[in-house]
Structures are given as C-alpha cells and as structure tokens.
Design a protein around this motif. Structure first.
Motif, PDB file in Angstrom:
ATOM      1  N   ALA A 335      -5.733 -10.303  11.665  1.00 47.66           N
ATOM      2  CA  ALA A 335      -4.467 -10.702  11.041  1.00 47.66           C
ATOM      3  C   ALA A 335      -4.532 -10.485   9.533  1.00 47.66           C
ATOM      4  O   ALA A 335      -3.567 -10.044   8.907  1.00 47.66           O
ATOM      5  N   LEU A 336      -5.706 -10.763   8.946  1.00 52.54           N
ATOM      6  CA  LEU A 336      -5.844 -10.572   7.502  1.00 52.54           C
ATOM      7  C   LEU A 336      -5.748  -9.089   7.146  1.00 52.54           C
ATOM      8  O   LEU A 336      -5.075  -8.717   6.168  1.00 52.54           O
ATOM      9  N   LEU A 337      -6.391  -8.261   7.948  1.00 51.49           N
ATOM     10  CA  LEU A 337      -6.322  -6.819   7.685  1.00 51.49           C
ATOM     11  C   LEU A 337      -4.877  -6.340   7.766  1.00 51.49           C
ATOM     12  O   LEU A 337      -4.414  -5.565   6.908  1.00 51.49           O
ATOM     13  N   ALA A 338      -4.153  -6.819   8.762  1.00 50.52           N
ATOM     14  CA  ALA A 338      -2.740  -6.420   8.895  1.00 50.52           C
ATOM     15  C   ALA A 338      -1.946  -6.874   7.671  1.00 50.52           C
ATOM     16  O   ALA A 338      -1.145  -6.111   7.110  1.00 50.52           O
ATOM     17  N   ASN A 339      -2.184  -8.113   7.237  1.00 47.16           N
ATOM     18  CA  ASN A 339      -1.409  -8.644   6.101  1.00 47.16           C
ATOM     19  C   ASN A 339      -1.752  -7.939   4.797  1.00 47.16           C
ATOM     20  O   ASN A 339      -0.870  -7.632   3.990  1.00 47.16           O
ATOM     21  N   LEU A 340      -3.050  -7.715   4.583  1.00 42.86           N
ATOM     22  CA  LEU A 340      -3.445  -7.058   3.330  1.00 42.86           C
ATOM     23  C   LEU A 340      -3.061  -5.585   3.360  1.00 42.86           C
ATOM     24  O   LEU A 340      -2.655  -5.014   2.345  1.00 42.86           O
ATOM     25  N   GLY A 341      -3.170  -4.996   4.542  1.00 40.72           N
ATOM     26  CA  GLY A 341      -2.741  -3.608   4.688  1.00 40.72           C
ATOM     27  C   GLY A 341      -1.262  -3.473   4.333  1.00 40.72           C
ATOM     28  O   GLY A 341      -0.869  -2.541   3.614  1.00 40.72           O
ATOM     29  N   ALA A 342      -0.466  -4.404   4.814  1.00 41.24           N
ATOM     30  CA  ALA A 342       0.973  -4.359   4.524  1.00 41.24           C
ATOM     31  C   ALA A 342       1.220  -4.459   3.021  1.00 41.24           C
ATOM     32  O   ALA A 342       2.172  -3.867   2.498  1.00 41.24           O
ATOM     33  N   LYS A 343       0.374  -5.193   2.320  1.00 38.03           N
ATOM     34  CA  LYS A 343       0.528  -5.284   0.864  1.00 38.03           C
ATOM     35  C   LYS A 343       0.369  -3.915   0.210  1.00 38.03           C
ATOM     36  O   LYS A 343       0.925  -3.641  -0.838  1.00 38.03           O
ATOM     37  N   LEU A 344      -0.437  -3.053   0.877  1.00 41.01           N
ATOM     38  CA  LEU A 344      -0.616  -1.684   0.387  1.00 41.01           C
ATOM     39  C   LEU A 344       0.384  -0.725   1.015  1.00 41.01           C
ATOM     40  O   LEU A 344       0.308   0.483   0.809  1.00 41.01           O
ATOM     41  N   GLY A 345       1.271  -1.250   1.826  1.00 35.24           N
ATOM     42  CA  GLY A 345       2.284  -0.408   2.458  1.00 35.24           C
ATOM     43  C   GLY A 345       1.790   0.268   3.716  1.00 35.24           C
ATOM     44  O   GLY A 345       2.421   1.193   4.218  1.00 35.24           O
ATOM     45  N   LEU A 346       0.641  -0.173   4.231  1.00 36.30           N
ATOM     46  CA  LEU A 346       0.059   0.468   5.410  1.00 36.30           C
ATOM     47  C   LEU A 346       0.416  -0.326   6.666  1.00 36.30           C
ATOM     48  O   LEU A 346      -0.012  -1.459   6.825  1.00 36.30           O
ATOM     49  N   GLN A 347       1.190   0.319   7.519  1.00 32.75           N
ATOM     50  CA  GLN A 347       1.663  -0.339   8.739  1.00 32.75           C
ATOM     51  C   GLN A 347       0.526  -0.615   9.715  1.00 32.75           C
ATOM     52  O   GLN A 347       0.486  -1.656  10.349  1.00 32.75           O
ATOM     53  N   SER A 348      -0.392   0.330   9.826  1.00 33.28           N
ATOM     54  CA  SER A 348      -1.510   0.156  10.765  1.00 33.28           C
ATOM     55  C   SER A 348      -2.809   0.420  10.029  1.00 33.28           C
ATOM     56  O   SER A 348      -3.444   1.463  10.205  1.00 33.28           O
ATOM     57  N   PRO A 349      -3.239  -0.541   9.218  1.00 29.39           N
ATOM     58  CA  PRO A 349      -4.461  -0.310   8.439  1.00 29.39           C
ATOM     59  C   PRO A 349      -5.690  -0.205   9.336  1.00 29.39           C
ATOM     60  O   PRO A 349      -5.791  -0.922  10.326  1.00 29.39           O
ATOM     61  N   THR A 350      -6.576   0.696   8.959  1.00 30.10           N
ATOM     62  CA  THR A 350      -7.807   0.878   9.731  1.00 30.10           C
ATOM     63  C   THR A 350      -8.933   0.097   9.050  1.00 30.10           C
ATOM     64  O   THR A 350      -8.753  -0.430   7.949  1.00 30.10           O
ATOM     65  N   HIS A 351     -10.082   0.078   9.710  1.00 31.57           N
ATOM     66  CA  HIS A 351     -11.206  -0.635   9.088  1.00 31.57           C
ATOM     67  C   HIS A 351     -11.679   0.077   7.829  1.00 31.57           C
ATOM     68  O   HIS A 351     -12.210  -0.558   6.920  1.00 31.57           O
ATOM     69  N   GLU A 352     -11.422   1.375   7.767  1.00 32.11           N
ATOM     70  CA  GLU A 352     -11.744   2.103   6.534  1.00 32.11           C
ATOM     71  C   GLU A 352     -10.826   1.638   5.388  1.00 32.11           C
ATOM     72  O   GLU A 352     -11.251   1.534   4.249  1.00 32.11           O
ATOM     73  N   ASP A 353      -9.579   1.361   5.739  1.00 31.52           N
ATOM     74  CA  ASP A 353      -8.647   0.864   4.715  1.00 31.52           C
ATOM     75  C   ASP A 353      -9.113  -0.473   4.142  1.00 31.52           C
ATOM     76  O   ASP A 353      -8.778  -0.840   3.025  1.00 31.52           O
ATOM     77  N   ARG A 354      -9.869  -1.188   4.937  1.00 28.99           N
ATOM     78  CA  ARG A 354     -10.374  -2.482   4.481  1.00 28.99           C
ATOM     79  C   ARG A 354     -11.225  -2.295   3.214  1.00 28.99           C
ATOM     80  O   ARG A 354     -11.223  -3.132   2.318  1.00 28.99           O
ATOM     81  N   LEU A 355     -11.924  -1.163   3.151  1.00 30.96           N
ATOM     82  CA  LEU A 355     -12.749  -0.890   1.968  1.00 30.96           C
ATOM     83  C   LEU A 355     -11.877  -0.722   0.731  1.00 30.96           C
ATOM     84  O   LEU A 355     -12.206  -1.187  -0.357  1.00 30.96           O
ATOM     85  N   LEU A 356     -10.738  -0.052   0.943  1.00 30.18           N
ATOM     86  CA  LEU A 356      -9.796   0.150  -0.153  1.00 30.18           C
ATOM     87  C   LEU A 356      -9.229  -1.192  -0.630  1.00 30.18           C
ATOM     88  O   LEU A 356      -9.114  -1.462  -1.831  1.00 30.18           O
ATOM     89  N   ILE A 357      -8.911  -2.036   0.347  1.00 26.98           N
ATOM     90  CA  ILE A 357      -8.379  -3.374   0.025  1.00 26.98           C
ATOM     91  C   ILE A 357      -9.434  -4.171  -0.731  1.00 26.98           C
ATOM     92  O   ILE A 357      -9.156  -4.772  -1.777  1.00 26.98           O
TER      93      ILE A 357
END
Ligand code: AMP
Ligand code: MG
Length: 489
Positions: A335-357
C-alpha cells in the motif's frame, strides 16, 4: 414551596435512529445524560457531514441543535451512553479507561454513530474533568475533515460548539464540545477490556457484533475471529500507508486510540510534517519517541498483537492468530509503494521504482525539505516541464539534479497527462500544518472563527488551487517549529 423543574424538551432534528452499540447490553456502557455547557455558541460546522446525516442548512443552524450538541437539551430519539474500554498506553497496560468525556448519542438508521466529545464527566473519567478545550476541539474538527478531504479513512466531525466556561489545563482555557460521526467508535481497547477481565462471553458478544455489523464476510469463514483479526490488520496496514505517504504523525497510538474499522481516531497532538524528518516526534509528552513518525507502522503492528492477544480466547489457536497478522508487513509495504508511487505519478510502481522513491526521501531528509511543498512543486514541475521551483528547495543542487534526471528518464515510459493528473490529485496543496491550526485557534479564542472556516474550506478540497487562500499553502513561519503540542486537551 418546592419549585418544579421540567426536563428540557427534546429537539427533533429529524434524525432517525436505530439501536446499534446499545444492543450489546449493560456491561458495555453506562447510560447517562451530557452535562450542560453554559451559553454555548457555534464555533465551526461542516455542511458535508451534516448532509451525510441528512441535516439540512436549517437544522444545522437551528438554535436548538446548538443546545442539543452542547448537552443542554436532549436530541429526540437519542440514548446517550459512554462506553467502557481499556488499553495499552505508551506500551504499558493501563487497565480500564473508557469514554471519560465522550457520549455516544446513538446510531442513525443510515449507520452513523453520533458522539459528543467534551460533554462532561462519566463513570470512566478517572481524574479528568470530562471536558475538552476549544484549542483541541478545533484541531480535532479540522483534522477529521482534512483527513477525509485527503481521502484517508477517519472519523468525521459535524461541529464544534464553544462556551466561555473555564477549563483548567496548564493554563485556564475555555470548554468546547466536538460532535463526531463515524460508523463505529469501537477501539482495539474495547476487546482488550473484556479479555483482560476474563469475560469471554462479552468478548464473543462484541466480536460477533463487530463481525455482523462491519465485517460480514468473516461470517462464512472457518475461523471467523481470526478472519476478523486479519481484516482489521489489513485495514490498519492501509491506514498506516496513508499516514506515512501524506506525512501524518498521529502522536498517541495507544491501543485505545486504534479504530477497529481502520479509521484515524482521536486527534490529539497529531502533526502533518513540515520539514521531512523521519524520526520526528510530534507529541511533546512522548519523551521516548515511541510514536515518532517513522515508528508508526511498527507501533501499529505491535498494537495489532495486543488485539490478537485479546481475541485469542475466541480464536483459540495461537498459530492461527499469528497467521492472521502475518500479512501486515506485506500489505503495508504494497500500500505504501502504491501511495508513494502515485506521488510520483506512477500508476503501477514497481519495486525498482521504490529505489527512486527512497532516493527522493533521502534527499528530503538530508536537507529537511518541506514535505508537502516538495511534492506539490514536483507535480507542477512535471506538468510544466520546468524543474526550477523544485531545485530551489535544495541547498545542494547535485543530488536533486541527478535525481530529477533519473526520474525524467523513468517518466518517458508513462503518459504525461496521466502522470500529472495523478500527481495533482495525490500531492495536496493544503495540509493542516500546526501553525495554521494555531493561528486559527488564536483568532477563535478572540471570538473570530473566520480562519477556522477558511481552513475548513481548503482542507475539504486540498488538491484544488484556492487562489484566494494561497497564503495557507506557503512555508511555515519560523515560530512553527517552536509549537509544542502535548497530550493535554
Ligand atoms: P486520550 O489520551 O485523549 O486518548 O485519552 C485517554 C483516556 O483518558 C480516555 O479514557 C479518555 O476518555 C480519558 N480522558 C482524556 N481527557 C479527559 C478528560 N478531560 N476528562 C475525562 N477523561 C479524559
Ligand atoms: Mg483516546
């Protein structure tokens, strides 16, 4: 000659009631009327909560409603009760607590419980005076509606009524009553109460009530009580993921302040982060930092273990209870990945995106950058393809420049319009910063409620621009960091 005193006439606001919590029976509550509040006046009202209850503008401005919600006149059809619960406070078993200053007026046919907070002493008041002060009542009112405006599960607030009656805290303050509204105010602590008393019959009665009313899909399960625990755990994980993504610090995550419905409950020394400081402690009374911002998810998990222990006599299987809590960490992380991903405009953030976050959060933490302003500016920067206003937030340009380059590259895979629209509806322009609340409270204590109303207006729609109230979206002033909010309320 003896004078005859007449009970005040009940005010009929047109609410239709059903017997909800009260059907549990006598050992769950005490029936008692609110204590009158001298010469009450309106401080704040929410038209949107009124409309939930089916109250029109006329009812919401009716002088008899003011009296009824201040405890001076009964509300027709209500049956005021204060409920008993126990709990762990700051990690320690605190024994019996209960609604020490709250009264549940009843539940409407549409399923809304209406509760007065600050309506006088109850059998559960212990050393307290049963009252709430204007300051904390305004904070609770505004934050309930702010959370709702942000899309975060919460109890709601219909209004605040005030009075010049003095209330002693560290200094003399004045009394107020908040009218709160929620499907249920049942807490983890209600379960802990009956478990701690060894009253497993009542415990089962409560669990059956909660399942039948709020978690009916647990009914068909092989282990309905374990299923209940698992669902509460899931909702709590979702709630915590909201708090962490928006930068909300609850401040007093005692088990008696944990909602069985996964709602944000009991607004005390809460804070929306100004500077991003992961270990921020918002509660001046929390000397150990137990409820620091970054500890909230693990505290929630700890609290869920208290609930599990309370439900264990019903689940009757330690492994099943632990298994019900097992998914919490993953539920929360997803849920946190989805919420933080959305902050970056990413609808379906991946675990790699987590590094960016994480890289962004590290940059914010390193410089103590303003959390809300960073994300809102980033949303506009992406929309306008101009990074300057985000770069301006950092003293050291190298880190943010590198990060922006990586981020831009990642966005090449996404649809620009969808990204910016998601960001602008995920990163609020307005949050209830402590200093905004404080300034509105100062005015309110002089009898001027206009800033409370203005704050309500922006917080109800925090993703909109509200150009005339731009000043509520700026950086906090220097004095903001010296505000100390404690448990005193
Ligand atoms: P809180 O820290 O607000 O969650 O409250 C913890 C417990 O103290 C609950 O049982 C409250 O009802 C009770 N309590 C807090 N303030 C008061 C007060 N002024 N009078 C009576 N009880 C209170
Ligand atoms: Mg509480």
């Amino acid at each position: 000659m003896n004078s005859v005193t007449h009970a005040p006439l009940a005010f009929d606001a047109g609410l239709r009631w059903q017997t909800g919590y009260a059907r549990l029976g006598e050992n769950f509550f005490t029936e008692l009327p609110p204590q009158p509040l001298l010469d009450p006046y309106w401080v704040a009202r929410s038209a949107s909560v009124a409309s939930l209850l089916g109250l029109d503008d006329e009812a919401l401005s009716h002088p008899d409603l003011l009296e009824a919600l201040s405890g001076n006149q009964p509300l027709a059809g209500s049956q005021p009760i204060s409920t008993v619960y126990s709990g762990h406070q700051f990690g320690v078993w605190a024994g019996q607590l209960g609604d020490g200053r709250a009264l549940l007026l009843g539940e409407t046919e549409e399923g809304w419980e209406i509760q007065l907070k600050g309506s006088g002493r109850t059998p559960y008041s212990r050393m307290g005076d049963g009252r709430a002060v204007l300051r904390s009542s305004i904070r609770e009112f505004l934050c309930s509606e702010a959370m709702h405006g942000l899309g975060i599960p919460t109890t709601r607030a219909l209004c605040v009524t005030g009075s010049d009656s003095p209330v002693r805290r560290e200094v003399m303050e004045t009394a107020a009553v908040v009218t709160r509204v929620a499907p249920s105010f049942i807490r983890f602590g209600h379960f802990e109460h009956f478990a701690s008393q060894g009253d497993y019959e009542s415990l089962r009665h409560l669990a059956d009530y909660v399942i039948s009313r709020y978690y009916p899909n647990c009914l068909g399960k092989e282990q309905p009580y374990a299923a209940l625990l698992q669902e509460v755990s899931q909702r709590t994980a979702v709630l915590l993921a909201h708090w962490q993504a928006i930068g909300f610090c609850h401040g007093v995550m005692n088990t008696d302040n944990m909602s069985i419905l996964g709602l944000t409950l009991d607004y005390g020394p809460f804070q929306f982060l100004d500077a991003y400081q992961p270990a921020h402690i918002c509660n001046h009374s929390d000397t150990q930092g137990r409820y620091a911002f970054n500890r909230q998810p693990s505290v929630a998990y700890w609290n869920l273990h208290c609930l599990a222990e309370a439900l264990l006599p019903l689940i009757n299987d330690q492994d099943a209870a632990l298994a019900a809590l097992e998914p919490f960490k993953q539920d929360f992380s997803e849920a946190l990945l989805a919420n933080l991903g959305a902050k970056l405009g990413l609808q379906s953030p991946t675990h790699e995106d987590r590094l960016l976050i994480d890289a962004a959060l590290q940059l914010l933490a390193r410089e103590g950058t303003d959390y809300t302003i960073f994300w809102r500016r980033l949303s506009h920067c992406i929309a306008d393809n101009d990074h300057r206003s985000v770069r301006d937030l950092f003293i050291d340009p190298a880190g943010i420049n590198d990060w922006l380059t990586t981020y831009q590259r990642r966005l090449e895979k996404e649809d620009h319009a969808r990204v910016t629209s998601l960001m602008l509806r995920t990163n609020p322009k307005f949050v209830l910063r402590n200093y905004l609340g404080e300034a509105a409270i100062r005015q309110a204590s002089q009898g001027d409620y206009s800033s409370v109303a203005q704050l309500l207006q922006v917080l109800e729609n925090p993703y909109d621009e509200h150009p005339s109230l731009e000043h509520m979206a700026g950086f906090p002033p220097d004095w903001a960091s010296s505000i100390e909010i404690s448990c005193s309320s």
